[in-house]
Enzyme design. Structure first.
Site, short mmCIF file in Angstrom:
data_model
loop_
_atom_site.label_atom_id
_atom_site.label_comp_id
_atom_site.label_asym_id
_atom_site.label_seq_id
_atom_site.Cartn_x
_atom_site.Cartn_y
_atom_site.Cartn_z
N ARG A 143 11.72 -3.25 11.40
CA ARG A 143 10.72 -3.06 12.43
C ARG A 143 10.48 -4.33 13.24
NH1 ARG A 143 5.88 -0.40 9.00
NH2 ARG A 143 4.72 -1.68 10.50
N LYS A 186 0.82 -1.21 0.00
CA LYS A 186 0.00 0.00 0.00
C LYS A 186 0.85 1.26 0.00
CE LYS A 186 -2.21 -1.25 3.76
NZ LYS A 186 -1.67 -2.62 3.94
N ARG A 234 -9.62 0.44 9.03
CA ARG A 234 -9.30 -0.98 9.18
C ARG A 234 -10.51 -1.80 9.62
NH1 ARG A 234 -3.78 -2.18 9.25
NH2 ARG A 234 -2.36 -0.43 9.56
N ARG A 294 -0.23 -10.45 12.70
CA ARG A 294 -0.84 -9.31 12.00
C ARG A 294 -1.77 -9.78 10.89
NH1 ARG A 294 4.20 -6.10 10.12
NH2 ARG A 294 2.71 -4.60 9.27
N ARG A 335 11.96 -6.57 4.83
CA ARG A 335 11.70 -5.15 4.70
C ARG A 335 12.53 -4.33 5.68
NH1 ARG A 335 5.72 -2.52 5.30
NH2 ARG A 335 5.93 -3.27 7.46
#
Length: 209
Positions: free
Chosen positions: A155, A13, A88, A166, A122
């Site tokens: 992260r 996104k 969300r 998640r 990432r």
């Protein structure tokens, strides 16, 4: 034009929004960036958000709605925006109608296996939020963002256990939004598996550009 991007963690996104806002001259409003700003300030709200995100969970609806409402009231959002990471839940979507109108909702679809590969590798700039990949898209200088010179880091919520949690949270709470917006005739589906350039091409096609 006011757009919402839906999609699981790792769907791309943020990466798509970076390209789209330049092409369409819109504001990119990422709840992740809003949360990171609150965390960086070290306020009680920021500390609360940090604890929730580190556990791989979602920030509560009321807190998120308040942050987004304030952000959408700023001048740059008045010309149009891409919302990345909000709403969300259906509760958030219903409450959003009180302070903003949405033109189209983009659902970025991607298999879990690719999500795990993307997020496990990432790296994110702590300052501007730009994404890098440990294998395919490293920063030119280790630990330094190519765009703003900020610190690039991995992260905590991109560890495999947190990623899987998640995804479970997303399916339980956020995925129902897909059907919600489909019934309203506002949903367009884009395959998020290809390269970002191909995803951008498909995105522009579904919004008629």
């Amino acid at each position: 034009m006011n757009l919402i991007f839906l999609g699981s963690p790792g769907a791309g996104k943020g990466s798509l929004a970076e390209k789209a806002v330049k092409e369409l001259n819109l504001a990119h409003i990422s709840t992740g960036s809003i949360f990171r700003s609150a965390i960086a300030e070290g306020s009680p709200l920021g500390q609360k958000v940090q604890a929730i995100i580190s556990a791989g969970k979602l920030v509560d609806d009321e807190t998120t709605i308040d942050l987004v409402r304030e952000r959408l009231s700023q001048e740059d959002a008045k010309k149009g925006y891409i919302l990345d990471g909000f709403p969300r839940t259906i509760f958030q979507a219903e409450n959003m109608k009180a302070f903003s109108r949405v033109d189209k909702v983009i659902d970025l679809e991607i298999p879990d296996s690719l999500v795990l590969e993307r997020l496990a590798n990432r790296m994110v700039c702590r300052k501007c939020g730009h994404n890098f990949h440990m294998i395919r898209n490293k920063p030119k200088q280790d630990g330094i963002c190519d765009l703003c010179g900020g610190e690039v880091f991995h992260r905590e919520d991109d560890e495999e256990t947190a990623i899987k949690q998640r995804l479970e949270v997303y399916r339980a709470r956020t995925a129902p939004l897909i059907e919600y917006y489909r019934k309203k005739g506002m949903l367009a589906v884009v395959d998020a598996s290809p390269t970002i350039d191909k995803v951008m091409e498909n995105f522009m096609a579904v919004i008629g550009r």
